[in-house]
Write a protein that holds these residues in place. Structure first.
Motif, PDB file in Angstrom:
ATOM      1  N   UNK A 190      14.479   0.018   0.794  1.00 46.43           N
ATOM      2  CA  UNK A 190      14.395   0.692  -0.829  1.00 46.43           C
ATOM      3  C   UNK A 190      13.271   1.532  -0.951  1.00 46.43           C
ATOM      4  N   UNK A 191      12.158   1.256  -0.406  1.00 46.29           N
ATOM      5  CA  UNK A 191      11.103   2.369  -0.497  1.00 46.29           C
ATOM      6  C   UNK A 191      11.635   3.715   0.197  1.00 46.29           C
ATOM      7  N   UNK A 192      12.245   3.652   1.092  1.00 46.77           N
ATOM      8  CA  UNK A 192      12.749   4.895   1.827  1.00 46.77           C
ATOM      9  C   UNK A 192      13.602   5.561   0.949  1.00 46.77           C
ATOM     10  N   UNK A 193      14.543   4.928   0.093  1.00 46.78           N
ATOM     11  CA  UNK A 193      15.191   5.599  -0.620  1.00 46.78           C
ATOM     12  C   UNK A 193      14.691   5.935  -1.910  1.00 46.78           C
ATOM     13  N   UNK A 201       0.842  -1.271  -0.154  1.00 47.07           N
ATOM     14  CA  UNK A 201       0.045   0.055   0.115  1.00 47.07           C
ATOM     15  C   UNK A 201       0.984   1.272  -0.101  1.00 47.07           C
ATOM     16  N   UNK A 202       1.959   1.470   0.885  1.00 48.29           N
ATOM     17  CA  UNK A 202       2.845   2.350   0.990  1.00 48.29           C
ATOM     18  C   UNK A 202       3.599   2.516  -0.359  1.00 48.29           C
ATOM     19  N   UNK A 203       3.796   1.669  -1.159  1.00 49.96           N
ATOM     20  CA  UNK A 203       4.422   1.500  -2.414  1.00 49.96           C
ATOM     21  C   UNK A 203       3.589   2.144  -3.454  1.00 49.96           C
ATOM     22  N   UNK A 204       2.143   2.035  -3.424  1.00 53.57           N
ATOM     23  CA  UNK A 204       1.222   2.643  -4.191  1.00 53.57           C
ATOM     24  C   UNK A 204       1.062   4.280  -4.061  1.00 53.57           C
ATOM     25  N   UNK A 205       1.053   4.319  -2.715  1.00 55.30           N
ATOM     26  CA  UNK A 205       1.243   5.728  -2.152  1.00 55.30           C
ATOM     27  C   UNK A 205       2.360   6.624  -2.757  1.00 55.30           C
ATOM     28  N   UNK A 206       3.418   5.962  -2.658  1.00 53.94           N
ATOM     29  CA  UNK A 206       4.665   6.808  -3.185  1.00 53.94           C
ATOM     30  C   UNK A 206       4.389   7.108  -4.590  1.00 53.94           C
ATOM     31  N   UNK A 207       3.929   6.063  -5.441  1.00 55.02           N
ATOM     32  CA  UNK A 207       3.772   6.008  -6.674  1.00 55.02           C
ATOM     33  C   UNK A 207       2.830   7.163  -7.260  1.00 55.02           C
ATOM     34  N   UNK A 208       1.842   7.386  -6.362  1.00 60.91           N
ATOM     35  CA  UNK A 208       0.665   8.320  -6.374  1.00 60.91           C
ATOM     36  C   UNK A 208       1.325   9.942  -6.052  1.00 60.91           C
ATOM     37  N   UNK A 209       2.575   9.797  -5.615  1.00 61.71           N
ATOM     38  CA  UNK A 209       3.249  11.021  -5.078  1.00 61.71           C
ATOM     39  C   UNK A 209       2.606  11.714  -3.857  1.00 61.71           C
ATOM     40  N   UNK A 210       1.908  10.828  -3.020  1.00 61.16           N
ATOM     41  CA  UNK A 210       1.289  11.418  -1.703  1.00 61.16           C
ATOM     42  C   UNK A 210       2.519  11.271  -0.676  1.00 61.16           C
ATOM     43  N   UNK A 211       3.380  11.944  -0.673  1.00 60.53           N
ATOM     44  CA  UNK A 211       4.686  11.848  -0.159  1.00 60.53           C
ATOM     45  C   UNK A 211       4.733  12.036   1.389  1.00 60.53           C
ATOM     46  N   UNK A 212       3.896  12.856   1.922  1.00 60.01           N
ATOM     47  CA  UNK A 212       3.506  13.303   3.400  1.00 60.01           C
ATOM     48  C   UNK A 212       2.924  11.945   4.040  1.00 60.01           C
ATOM     49  N   UNK A 213       1.806  11.437   3.324  1.00 59.34           N
ATOM     50  CA  UNK A 213       1.184  10.280   3.817  1.00 59.34           C
ATOM     51  C   UNK A 213       2.278   9.004   3.993  1.00 59.34           C
ATOM     52  N   UNK A 214       2.988   8.861   2.710  1.00 57.00           N
ATOM     53  CA  UNK A 214       3.950   7.833   2.470  1.00 57.00           C
ATOM     54  C   UNK A 214       4.885   7.786   3.870  1.00 57.00           C
TER      55      UNK A 214
END
Length: 334
Positions: A255-258, A175-188
């Motif tokens: 990796x997701x953090x990077x 789910x967090x990966x999808x949020x990052x791809x959607x560029x909702x960075x604060x939530x991610x």
């Protein structure tokens, strides 16, 4: 003691069972403990609530346990995973999930227990999942001929509980990966930070727990049969799979953090680039407006000089042209 006594969770004795050699199971109340405590013709399991003063008093004064064992069972501060061998048994501090686990690092609880050839005495301060699974298994008809057999099932439940948490965390990472791809960075960033804390704490508990329980399968006690020893080893090896899953999640979270940091940096660089372009375009415009705004003699367009009635529009045209000229020079350089 011949009847069935229902003991509600949260009291001094959370649950108590005596499994007789003939297969009969007797549920125990707190008052029944003295009648079965010394019996050797079956398996006794007592599970206490450490919040209860009565339970703590029994563990310290009436249990007949070694003072060293009682001290570990009643310790409210040291939650480190450990397994200490005594002359006739083991005392252990193990990790389990809170029954109302909400994916918070603080929701990893502590199970304390003592085991010998005829009894298991366990205790906790908060409802735990693996112990509750063992209790439900007994209520559903599971029977154990030895304490080591019951302990092997408990170890298996502990591994399964941790494995379930790892699987749920993996879905959360997706789910967090999808949020990052959607560029909702604060939530991610907020959710990923919580996940990384949980994964680190899981690893810190699973790894030493696996090492500690490995010693349980090499006990060498007379009351641990070869079959039970094999069963214990098999149950303990489940922690190897859990540890592998947790380490894989830790690598993936890193990796997701990077990736998150890289995307945030790109967004910031883009914003700075836009700001720099706007600044460059408006610099000559600002300069021109500043020059014509000086309150000194000789400035073109000042009242008293010929053509002053259209000077304002000439200045505005000059400002626009300077901005367009800067934009023209910047476009080929992107």
């Amino acid at each position: 003691m011949s009847g069935t006594v229902t003991v509600p969770s949260g009291t001094d004795l959370i649950c108590g069972y005596f499994l007789a050699a003939d297969g009969e199971m007797v549920r125990l109340s707190f008052d029944d403990i003295a009648m079965v405590q010394e019996r050797t013709d079956g398996v006794l399991w007592l599970h206490f609530n450490l919040v209860s003063v009565r339970a703590r008093h029994w563990l310290e004064r009436q249990s007949g346990l070694d003072p060293f064992v009682s001290e570990i069972l009643l310790d409210a501060h040291d939650d480190r995973t450990r397994l200490e061998r005594l002359d006739d048994g083991f005392v252990a501090v193990l990790s389990d999930m809170h029954y109302d686990f909400k994916f918070e690092p603080s929701d990893i609880g502590t199970l304390r227990l003592f085991m010998d050839g005829r009894r298991i005495v366990s205790c906790r301060r908060h409802p735990l999942k693996a112990v509750d699974r063992l209790r439900k298994a007994l209520n559903d008809g599971a029977r154990y001929a030895t304490t080591s057999e019951m302990m092997a099932d408990l170890v298996g439940h502990l591994a399964e509980t941790l494995s379930d948490v790892a699987a749920s965390v993996e879905k959360d990472v997706d789910t967090v990966e999808d949020i990052i791809l959607a560029e909702r960075f604060l939530q991610a960033r907020k959710r990923l930070g919580q996940i990384r804390q949980l994964i680190v704490k899981l690893r810190r508990h699973v790894s030493p727990q696996r090492q500690a329980l490995a010693r349980l399968g090499n006990s060498g006690f007379d009351w641990v049969s070869d079959d039970d020893d094999t069963y214990l080893r098999h149950a303990t090896e489940k922690f190897a799979g859990v540890l592998y899953d947790v380490e894989a999640l830790q690598d993936r979270a890193k990796v997701l953090q990077d990736e998150l940091l890289a995307r945030v940096a790109d967004q910031q660089n883009h914003s700075l680039h836009v700001l720099a372009v706007v600044t460059v375009i408006f610099t000559p415009m600002t300069l021109i407006s500043g020059i014509f705004g000086m309150n000194v003699a000789g400035v073109p367009g000042v009242a008293g000089i010929e053509g002053d009635h259209i000077a304002f529009w000439w200045v505005m045209l000059l400002i626009v042209l300077s901005g367009a000229l800067m934009l023209f020079f910047l476009r080929p350089r992107r």
